[in-house]
Design a protein around this motif. Sequence first.
Motif, PDB file in Angstrom:
ATOM      1  N   GLN A 170      -9.872   0.850   4.414  1.00 22.25           N
ATOM      2  CA  GLN A 170     -10.594   2.310   3.956  1.00 22.25           C
ATOM      3  C   GLN A 170     -11.385   2.683   3.747  1.00 22.25           C
ATOM      4  N   TYR A 171     -12.164   1.866   2.936  1.00 26.05           N
ATOM      5  CA  TYR A 171     -12.868   2.541   1.729  1.00 26.05           C
ATOM      6  C   TYR A 171     -14.352   1.954   2.574  1.00 26.05           C
ATOM      7  N   GLY A 172     -14.235   1.878   3.589  1.00 23.06           N
ATOM      8  CA  GLY A 172     -15.538   1.338   4.806  1.00 23.06           C
ATOM      9  C   GLY A 172     -16.717   2.577   4.784  1.00 23.06           C
ATOM     10  N   SER A 173     -16.667   3.702   4.430  1.00 17.44           N
ATOM     11  CA  SER A 173     -17.485   4.766   5.098  1.00 17.44           C
ATOM     12  C   SER A 173     -18.219   5.181   3.740  1.00 17.44           C
ATOM     13  N   VAL A 174     -17.881   4.032   3.040  1.00 22.05           N
ATOM     14  CA  VAL A 174     -18.534   4.899   1.318  1.00 22.05           C
ATOM     15  C   VAL A 174     -18.838   4.093   0.384  1.00 22.05           C
ATOM     16  N   LEU A 175     -18.467   2.511   0.771  1.00 19.04           N
ATOM     17  CA  LEU A 175     -18.286   1.272   0.113  1.00 19.04           C
ATOM     18  C   LEU A 175     -19.188   0.182   0.740  1.00 19.04           C
ATOM     19  N   ASP A 176     -19.998  -0.180   0.133  1.00 14.15           N
ATOM     20  CA  ASP A 176     -21.051  -1.609   0.954  1.00 14.15           C
ATOM     21  C   ASP A 176     -20.260  -2.154   1.103  1.00 14.15           C
ATOM     22  N   ASN A 177     -20.869  -3.195   2.415  1.00 13.33           N
ATOM     23  CA  ASN A 177     -19.886  -4.046   2.885  1.00 13.33           C
ATOM     24  C   ASN A 177     -20.896  -5.888   2.793  1.00 13.33           C
ATOM     25  N   CYS A 212       5.637   5.471  -4.615  1.00 19.92           N
ATOM     26  CA  CYS A 212       5.443   5.125  -6.217  1.00 19.92           C
ATOM     27  C   CYS A 212       4.089   3.641  -6.407  1.00 19.92           C
ATOM     28  N   SER A 213       2.732   4.177  -6.090  1.00 15.34           N
ATOM     29  CA  SER A 213       1.857   3.128  -5.880  1.00 15.34           C
ATOM     30  C   SER A 213       1.136   3.459  -7.047  1.00 15.34           C
ATOM     31  N   TRP A 214      -0.223   3.165  -7.271  1.00 18.02           N
ATOM     32  CA  TRP A 214      -1.569   2.798  -8.500  1.00 18.02           C
ATOM     33  C   TRP A 214      -2.592   3.122  -7.527  1.00 18.02           C
ATOM     34  N   TRP A 215      -3.457   3.688  -7.947  1.00 12.30           N
ATOM     35  CA  TRP A 215      -4.145   2.980  -7.447  1.00 12.30           C
ATOM     36  C   TRP A 215      -5.035   1.601  -7.747  1.00 12.30           C
ATOM     37  N   GLY A 216      -4.973   0.937  -8.452  1.00 14.92           N
ATOM     38  CA  GLY A 216      -5.391  -0.136  -9.262  1.00 14.92           C
ATOM     39  C   GLY A 216      -4.226  -0.584  -8.688  1.00 14.92           C
ATOM     40  N   ASP A 217      -3.409  -0.737  -7.484  1.00 15.19           N
ATOM     41  CA  ASP A 217      -2.242  -1.350  -7.429  1.00 15.19           C
ATOM     42  C   ASP A 217      -3.413  -3.101  -6.430  1.00 15.19           C
ATOM     43  N   GLN A 218      -4.294  -2.170  -5.738  1.00 18.00           N
ATOM     44  CA  GLN A 218      -4.796  -3.878  -5.347  1.00 18.00           C
ATOM     45  C   GLN A 218      -4.110  -4.319  -3.912  1.00 18.00           C
ATOM     46  N   ILE A 219      -3.488  -2.964  -3.375  1.00 17.56           N
ATOM     47  CA  ILE A 219      -2.749  -3.798  -1.583  1.00 17.56           C
ATOM     48  C   ILE A 219      -3.980  -4.219  -1.098  1.00 17.56           C
ATOM     49  N   HIS A 220      -3.362  -4.831   0.007  1.00 17.30           N
ATOM     50  CA  HIS A 220      -4.136  -5.951   0.332  1.00 17.30           C
ATOM     51  C   HIS A 220      -4.836  -6.787   0.016  1.00 17.30           C
ATOM     52  N   ASP A 258     -26.123 -15.730   0.631  1.00 20.28           N
ATOM     53  CA  ASP A 258     -24.977 -15.420  -0.640  1.00 20.28           C
ATOM     54  C   ASP A 258     -25.355 -13.912   0.056  1.00 20.28           C
ATOM     55  N   CYS A 259     -24.142 -13.198  -0.068  1.00 16.32           N
ATOM     56  CA  CYS A 259     -24.386 -11.518  -0.269  1.00 16.32           C
ATOM     57  C   CYS A 259     -22.679 -11.173  -0.951  1.00 16.32           C
ATOM     58  N   GLU A 260     -23.078 -10.277  -2.235  1.00 14.11           N
ATOM     59  CA  GLU A 260     -21.811 -10.228  -2.903  1.00 14.11           C
ATOM     60  C   GLU A 260     -21.785  -8.553  -3.283  1.00 14.11           C
ATOM     61  N   GLY A 261     -20.584  -8.226  -2.573  1.00  8.15           N
ATOM     62  CA  GLY A 261     -19.889  -6.953  -2.415  1.00  8.15           C
ATOM     63  C   GLY A 261     -19.337  -6.446  -3.743  1.00  8.15           C
ATOM     64  N   SER A 262     -18.678  -7.032  -4.126  1.00 13.96           N
ATOM     65  CA  SER A 262     -17.805  -6.909  -5.076  1.00 13.96           C
ATOM     66  C   SER A 262     -16.230  -8.333  -5.559  1.00 13.96           C
ATOM     67  N   GLU A 263     -15.812  -8.002  -7.217  1.00 17.81           N
ATOM     68  CA  GLU A 263     -14.707  -9.050  -6.868  1.00 17.81           C
ATOM     69  C   GLU A 263     -13.756  -9.363  -6.136  1.00 17.81           C
ATOM     70  N   VAL A 285     -13.940   3.235  -9.528  1.00 14.63           N
ATOM     71  CA  VAL A 285     -13.622   2.589  -8.234  1.00 14.63           C
ATOM     72  C   VAL A 285     -14.556   1.392  -8.677  1.00 14.63           C
ATOM     73  N   LYS A 286     -16.366   1.209  -8.661  1.00 12.10           N
ATOM     74  CA  LYS A 286     -16.456  -0.031  -9.487  1.00 12.10           C
ATOM     75  C   LYS A 286     -16.482  -0.754  -9.762  1.00 12.10           C
ATOM     76  N   GLU A 287     -15.032  -0.097 -11.212  1.00 13.45           N
ATOM     77  CA  GLU A 287     -14.363  -0.934 -12.388  1.00 13.45           C
ATOM     78  C   GLU A 287     -13.204  -1.617 -11.142  1.00 13.45           C
ATOM     79  N   ILE A 288     -12.709  -1.059 -11.397  1.00 16.65           N
ATOM     80  CA  ILE A 288     -11.757  -1.534 -10.355  1.00 16.65           C
ATOM     81  C   ILE A 288     -11.533  -2.792  -9.276  1.00 16.65           C
ATOM     82  N   PHE A 289     -12.716  -2.905  -8.307  1.00 18.69           N
ATOM     83  CA  PHE A 289     -12.596  -3.635  -7.487  1.00 18.69           C
ATOM     84  C   PHE A 289     -14.148  -4.594  -7.893  1.00 18.69           C
ATOM     85  N   GLY A 290     -14.852  -4.184  -9.190  1.00 21.61           N
ATOM     86  CA  GLY A 290     -16.018  -4.824  -9.545  1.00 21.61           C
ATOM     87  C   GLY A 290     -16.794  -4.891  -8.551  1.00 21.61           C
TER      88      GLY A 290
END
Lengths: 463, 463
Positions: free
Chosen positions: B214-221, A418-426, B203-208, A270-275
């Motif tokens: 759906q990840y709101g309960s585990v990832l910082d915002n 047919c998706s993959w977790w790294g598809d960056q939906i939304h 400025d605050c950055e969380g991700s790339e 998760v850290k890698e895919i979303f940076g």
Amino acid sequence: MTRWEQLVKEQLPEAISVLQDYCRQPSISAQGIGILETVHILTELITKANGKYQLLNDCGGNPVVYAVFEPGPNGDPDKTILFYNHYDVQPPEPIEEWNYPPFGAEIHDEKMFARGVSDNKGDLIVRLQAISILQNNGGLPCRVKFLIEGEEEIGSPTLENVLQKHAGLFQADASIWEWSQKNKGEKIEIIMGVKGMCYLQLDCEGSELDIHSQYGSVLDNPAWRLIQALSSMRTVDNRISVEGFYDQIVPPAEELRQWSRDYPFDAQGVKEIFGLKRPLIVEEKNARDTFLFEPTMTVCGIESGYTGQGTKTILPKRSQAKLDCRLVPGQTPEDIASKIRAHLDKHGFDDIRVSVLSSLMPFRSDIHHPFAKTVITTAQRVYGDNHIALLPNFGGSGPMSLFGQYLGEEKPIVSIGCSWWGDQIHGPNESIRLADFEQAIRYMVELFISYEQAEASPSVSFE
Amino acid sequence: MTRWEQLVKEQLPEAISVLQDYCRQPSISAQGIGILETVHILTELITKANGKYQLLNDCGGNPVVYAVFEPGPNGDPDKTILFYNHYDVQPPEPIEEWNYPPFGAEIHDEKMFARGVSDNKGDLIVRLQAISILQNNGGLPCRVKFLIEGEEEIGSPTLENVLQKHAGLFQADASIWEWSQKNKGEKIEIIMGVKGMCYLQLDCEGSELDIHSQYGSVLDNPAWRLIQALSSMRTVDNRISVEGFYDQIVPPAEELRQWSRDYPFDAQGVKEIFGLKRPLIVEEKNARDTFLFEPTMTVCGIESGYTGQGTKTILPKRSQAKLDCRLVPGQTPEDIASKIRAHLDKHGFDDIRVSVLSSLMPFRSDIHHPFAKTVITTAQRVYGDNHIALLPNFGGSGPMSLFGQYLGEEKPIVSIGCSWWGDQIHGPNESIRLADFEQAIRYMVELFISYEQAEASPSVSFE
């Protein structure tokens, strides 16, 4: 290579081309863009696959497309599968962060890039393509129905009325939901439920005009008020502090916790895919359980005052925030909205207006239904024994609860796709991998065949 | 009607036309729009009024326009007045809230509407017009200099370097600052100081990438983090809670509190003009003192995630806020920025980046200087005995402190001008009343004459 595998491969170029055409048509429900044009494309695709369609627009909102495909000469007209899909997509913004045009459907590195290609235009084409292959090779083994709505990305506000009014139209023995993905470990997820949603907009007004910021020590500031109101709703340790927020939750059965053990919440992935710039807000060993079984409260957006380049010294006249709460079984959007209202009132923020933009109940299918077994054994055959992951629910939401309510709670609803977790939906650069698209078509063809056979021995139950 | 009053009235139509041309040229420093075009207009206006100009662009930033007008045949070349003005304006946004085009300079109901007409293009034209009238009627009584900068609205980042490098150019016996206004009670304010400013961007950055919510309960915002960080800096009772924020303040002398008693903080008037939805955040009886003598911390803007129509279910990748602290004597922008940094670190927000966008020291002139007396007695004559209000400082800011530092602290700096408290500076529909414009030209002409006479008896002191 099986006969079906061969057929899928032969027709893949056409399937890709159809998907590109579909993705090049924007269909942004939140912004009211391209809805009718998209419905027109759908009706052509249905007709081309020998289906009949009906546009349900008697309940307001964007039209719901109902489609039906009759069984072939050897098929069983007393067996029906209902597919749920949506033709609308999320807004593409921020457009400057896309590497390719969001409605270009360009192919690069064996992926197709487009807003909505993963969520979930790809899956609709997978299903229609599987139907076409079967129609051309002996016919469908059962009746197939589709409910394709155009408001999923804004919380399906019209769907309940449509289901209530046309419940007879959508009767089926089992439903297949919109979407699924391969996870980081390349296991295909088979999902039996969704979280609910209570999506709120909070508005605070301070004045008719923006004011020179020299008045900051004497005049109230709606940016400060909204910041302080939101801050009162969640601790710095990210625990939701709205009174009673967690009270109604029905804790998941131990069986469900056990069941989800194959879901690898790979924090590193998760850290890698979303940076990610920050660590997880829960211990990694608890992240899987938290993700599946805990509710969320997410600030999806906040805006007030001057946000352009450089400085502007104003005290803003208004502020607004978007707040998305994902709910788990036991919670209801109505109750959560009312608890948030009560919390704001209690803490002196009674002037902050709360509007419910979207409401969805949480839902979990009965995991012991025989249809689940068919879905799982077919997946084991197509994807491989050790390449499936069973999940009691999505982390995301969808109107599954409405299907349960109007079509009968005992009917199973299973989500595959047919998706993959790294598809960056939304997000920007949403994509699907073409290999996943091909494999999903094959899975869908084989699932139709297996369904026909499995129903011969309905006593087989899921262990 | 006096001779000067008559002359001012005769030349008013031309003055209005010149002001319209000047206001129709955008000059938005925060967005880098129209700077050189505006400088060109200025050089033509100076030349037309028999002045000489020099463009100071050897320190980077937008050019500073230096102008000098020599005394007439009967004038005293050993006496110099320096005017400070700025040619830049605030951004006009939100443009849809203007009733007339922000750069149209249209006249309606005896007012001219334009971004910058009140702050402070009107005042520059008042001064140049007064100079023209004197040039055509016997000449100037003294040497007159102008420093017209183009970065006041972004905190004058280059001005200190220009003053340091060209301090000799700007030597003068007294300075007249950019701007003043009539208050709600129609009293013209004569102002002897400014608040300082420490304008920060957080400025605050969380991700790339933006992430599915759906990840709101585990990832910082980063939206939540910024909200929580800001919230920690100010109580819900609007007391600034950054440790040590108030420590360095030098309490105003009782004389100053007394002096400001004529400043009517008319809470009802403020409510009406800005259309306030909320009560003041201080008791009304304390509002005047708070406005003049207390520092501020204002969220001027905040932005994160999706802020468009409807819903978008994302966990934003970044967040940003603009924070304007107005400082009072004793406080310095460096110290305040460092205390805010320390506060964030102490409260676990060490990942939030703090950038100083603008720094200005607070400043108060020596209120006992004879020049003040001349300014006041002339105002009494032009506006009427009971129509002046003396203020130890603005609620707003400006680079007065730099003038004090480089031109000598004993030199008085007094701010007077042509505005009205309802002009909506910095907001939509900024305007000036044409009657105020005319009166200010007359005041300026008579002040030149009085200055010449008053200096004959320099022992007259302000009581």
